[in-house]
Design a protein around this motif. Structure first.
Motif, PDB file in Angstrom:
ATOM      1  N   TYR A  25      39.011  35.552  37.122  1.00  0.00           N
ATOM      2  CA  TYR A  25      38.907  36.403  38.136  1.00  0.00           C
ATOM      3  C   TYR A  25      40.141  37.690  37.808  1.00  0.00           C
ATOM      4  N   PHE A  26      39.584  38.744  38.053  1.00  0.00           N
ATOM      5  CA  PHE A  26      40.522  40.094  37.631  1.00  0.00           C
ATOM      6  C   PHE A  26      40.009  41.060  38.775  1.00  0.00           C
ATOM      7  N   ALA A  27      40.748  42.497  38.535  1.00  0.00           N
ATOM      8  CA  ALA A  27      40.275  43.579  39.256  1.00  0.00           C
ATOM      9  C   ALA A  27      39.945  44.499  38.445  1.00  0.00           C
ATOM     10  N   SER A  28      39.312  45.583  39.033  1.00  0.00           N
ATOM     11  CA  SER A  28      39.155  46.939  37.992  1.00  0.00           C
ATOM     12  C   SER A  28      40.355  47.902  38.622  1.00  0.00           C
ATOM     13  N   ILE A  29      41.306  47.399  37.784  1.00  0.00           N
ATOM     14  CA  ILE A  29      42.759  48.050  37.778  1.00  0.00           C
ATOM     15  C   ILE A  29      42.658  49.488  37.146  1.00  0.00           C
ATOM     16  N   TYR A  30      41.708  49.735  36.189  1.00  0.00           N
ATOM     17  CA  TYR A  30      41.384  50.836  35.603  1.00  0.00           C
ATOM     18  C   TYR A  30      41.337  52.214  36.652  1.00  0.00           C
ATOM     19  N   GLU A  31      40.562  51.806  37.921  1.00  0.00           N
ATOM     20  CA  GLU A  31      40.434  52.595  38.761  1.00  0.00           C
ATOM     21  C   GLU A  31      41.536  53.225  39.410  1.00  0.00           C
ATOM     22  N   GLY A  32      42.569  52.257  39.651  1.00  0.00           N
ATOM     23  CA  GLY A  32      43.908  52.571  40.161  1.00  0.00           C
ATOM     24  C   GLY A  32      44.498  53.501  39.390  1.00  0.00           C
ATOM     25  N   ARG A  33      44.612  52.995  38.078  1.00  0.00           N
ATOM     26  CA  ARG A  33      45.281  53.651  36.982  1.00  0.00           C
ATOM     27  C   ARG A  33      44.454  55.274  36.790  1.00  0.00           C
ATOM     28  N   TYR A  34      43.471  55.369  37.050  1.00  0.00           N
ATOM     29  CA  TYR A  34      43.053  56.853  36.774  1.00  0.00           C
ATOM     30  C   TYR A  34      43.705  57.500  38.050  1.00  0.00           C
ATOM     31  N   LEU A  35      43.423  57.088  39.222  1.00  0.00           N
ATOM     32  CA  LEU A  35      44.368  57.770  40.443  1.00  0.00           C
ATOM     33  C   LEU A  35      45.583  58.050  40.302  1.00  0.00           C
ATOM     34  N   ALA A  36      46.514  57.150  39.491  1.00  0.00           N
ATOM     35  CA  ALA A  36      47.823  57.267  39.207  1.00  0.00           C
ATOM     36  C   ALA A  36      47.939  58.406  38.110  1.00  0.00           C
ATOM     37  N   SER A 139      52.216  53.609  42.061  1.00  0.00           N
ATOM     38  CA  SER A 139      51.869  52.305  41.467  1.00  0.00           C
ATOM     39  C   SER A 139      50.668  51.815  41.992  1.00  0.00           C
ATOM     40  N   PRO A 140      49.604  51.695  40.999  1.00  0.00           N
ATOM     41  CA  PRO A 140      48.488  50.887  41.181  1.00  0.00           C
ATOM     42  C   PRO A 140      48.756  49.339  41.220  1.00  0.00           C
ATOM     43  N   ARG A 141      47.908  48.809  42.293  1.00  0.00           N
ATOM     44  CA  ARG A 141      48.278  47.432  42.412  1.00  0.00           C
ATOM     45  C   ARG A 141      46.926  46.681  42.799  1.00  0.00           C
ATOM     46  N   ILE A 142      47.096  45.368  42.709  1.00  0.00           N
ATOM     47  CA  ILE A 142      45.979  44.555  42.856  1.00  0.00           C
ATOM     48  C   ILE A 142      46.126  43.662  44.173  1.00  0.00           C
ATOM     49  N   ASP A 143      45.165  43.471  45.025  1.00  0.00           N
ATOM     50  CA  ASP A 143      45.142  42.724  46.131  1.00  0.00           C
ATOM     51  C   ASP A 143      44.441  41.453  45.822  1.00  0.00           C
ATOM     52  N   TRP A 144      45.202  40.271  45.282  1.00  0.00           N
ATOM     53  CA  TRP A 144      44.674  39.425  44.816  1.00  0.00           C
ATOM     54  C   TRP A 144      44.060  38.348  45.955  1.00  0.00           C
ATOM     55  N   GLY A 145      44.517  38.533  46.968  1.00  0.00           N
ATOM     56  CA  GLY A 145      43.857  37.872  48.148  1.00  0.00           C
ATOM     57  C   GLY A 145      42.545  38.228  48.471  1.00  0.00           C
ATOM     58  N   TYR A 147      40.170  37.896  46.060  1.00  0.00           N
ATOM     59  CA  TYR A 147      39.486  36.992  45.333  1.00  0.00           C
ATOM     60  C   TYR A 147      39.777  35.532  45.907  1.00  0.00           C
ATOM     61  N   VAL A 148      40.881  35.321  46.186  1.00  0.00           N
ATOM     62  CA  VAL A 148      41.346  33.959  46.921  1.00  0.00           C
ATOM     63  C   VAL A 148      40.607  33.470  47.933  1.00  0.00           C
ATOM     64  N   THR A 149      40.496  34.619  49.000  1.00  0.00           N
ATOM     65  CA  THR A 149      39.602  34.342  50.274  1.00  0.00           C
ATOM     66  C   THR A 149      38.259  33.967  49.606  1.00  0.00           C
ATOM     67  N   GLU A 150      37.908  34.651  49.014  1.00  0.00           N
ATOM     68  CA  GLU A 150      36.422  34.593  48.471  1.00  0.00           C
ATOM     69  C   GLU A 150      36.107  33.035  47.793  1.00  0.00           C
ATOM     70  N   ALA A 151      37.091  32.862  46.719  1.00  0.00           N
ATOM     71  CA  ALA A 151      36.798  31.519  46.173  1.00  0.00           C
ATOM     72  C   ALA A 151      37.144  30.288  47.080  1.00  0.00           C
ATOM     73  N   VAL A 152      38.009  30.401  47.984  1.00  0.00           N
ATOM     74  CA  VAL A 152      38.465  29.211  48.846  1.00  0.00           C
ATOM     75  C   VAL A 152      37.183  29.004  49.868  1.00  0.00           C
ATOM     76  N   GLN A 153      36.780  30.181  50.215  1.00  0.00           N
ATOM     77  CA  GLN A 153      35.539  30.104  51.020  1.00  0.00           C
ATOM     78  C   GLN A 153      34.224  29.474  50.664  1.00  0.00           C
ATOM     79  N   ALA A 154      34.212  29.843  49.243  1.00  0.00           N
ATOM     80  CA  ALA A 154      33.162  29.321  48.526  1.00  0.00           C
ATOM     81  C   ALA A 154      33.337  27.626  48.492  1.00  0.00           C
ATOM     82  N   VAL A 155      34.330  27.189  48.249  1.00  0.00           N
ATOM     83  CA  VAL A 155      34.781  25.622  48.154  1.00  0.00           C
ATOM     84  C   VAL A 155      34.249  25.033  49.452  1.00  0.00           C
ATOM     85  N   ILE A 156      34.661  26.123  50.685  1.00  0.00           N
ATOM     86  CA  ILE A 156      34.765  25.288  51.967  1.00  0.00           C
ATOM     87  C   ILE A 156      33.158  25.144  52.340  1.00  0.00           C
ATOM     88  N   ASP A 157      32.346  26.368  51.747  1.00  0.00           N
ATOM     89  CA  ASP A 157      30.894  26.358  52.079  1.00  0.00           C
ATOM     90  C   ASP A 157      29.984  25.663  51.099  1.00  0.00           C
TER      91      ASP A 157
END
Length: 206
Positions: A25-36, A139-145, A147-157
């Motif tokens: 998993y990763f995020a499209s951090i290039y979107e934040g870098r464009y804005l920065a 600073s461009p940033r990533i909210d890892w939460g 993904y973590v929320t989605e992944a944990v919910q997938a395991v629960i479900d």
């Protein structure tokens, strides 16, 4: 350990691994870098940006390309020098490379603090304003939460976690730290907000 789900941030080998319990998993951090890059392009006085890059790797290249295009969108005269450290984490070399870029005339450096050298800086994944109030723009940033929320919910479900996951600005997985309005060029926040609308628009039409 087939009953354990392994989720590797920023990795790229899960889809070819043949393992159902290995995920990247990763995020499209290039979107934040464009804005920065917009903030950098409006701030520079020499029209020369400097980018401290780690390796000639797809993640890195997409990041500095987006940063440059963001700057270019508001400042057609801007250029950018790139120097590699060939390391993911070596503060000494990073500092030396940043200084070399400054010596070349770059007055906005992406990645590392430049306050001691009298120029400006765009960070990554941390709000650096408290550490460098007279240098750090944003600073461009990533909210890892996200993904973590989605992944944990997938395991629960009892649902499958995607082998590869990547979301961006429109999903909240990528965002910017607050703009340092004390030193940012006039109109920077408005220019960033205008560009960011396109991310939401594109996601709405996917």
């Amino acid at each position: 350990y087939p009953d354990i789900q392994f989720c590797h941030a920023t990795g790229f080998q899960a889809s070819d691994s043949g393992l159902d319990n290995f995920h990247n998993y990763f995020a499209s951090i290039y979107e934040g870098r464009y804005l920065a890059g917009i903030a950098a392009g409006l701030k520079t006085e020499t029209n020369k940006l400097g980018y401290v890059a780690a390796h000639p790797f797809a993640e890195v290249i997409s990041g500095y390309t987006a940063f440059y295009l963001g700057a270019k969108s508001v400042n057609p005269d801007v250029t950018m020098d790139i120097m590699y450290t060939n390391s993911w984490n070596d503060p000494t070399i990073e500092s030396q490379v940043a200084k070399a870029l400054i010596d070349r005339g770059c007055d906005v450096i992406s990645q590392h603090s430049a306050e001691d050298n009298g120029v400006w800086q765009v960070g990554y994944n941390n709000d650096m304003i408290a550490a460098a109030p007279n240098a750090s723009l944003v600073s461009p940033r990533i909210d890892w939460g996200i993904y973590v929320t989605e992944a944990v919910q997938a395991v629960i479900d009892g649902k499958e976690i995607p082998a590869d996951w990547c979301k961006g600005y429109a999903d909240g997985a990528v965002y910017l730290s607050p703009l340092n309005e004390k030193i940012a060029a006039e109109g920077t926040q408005e220019a960033i907000d205008k560009a960011a609308v396109s991310y939401t628009h594109l996601r709405a039409h996917e």
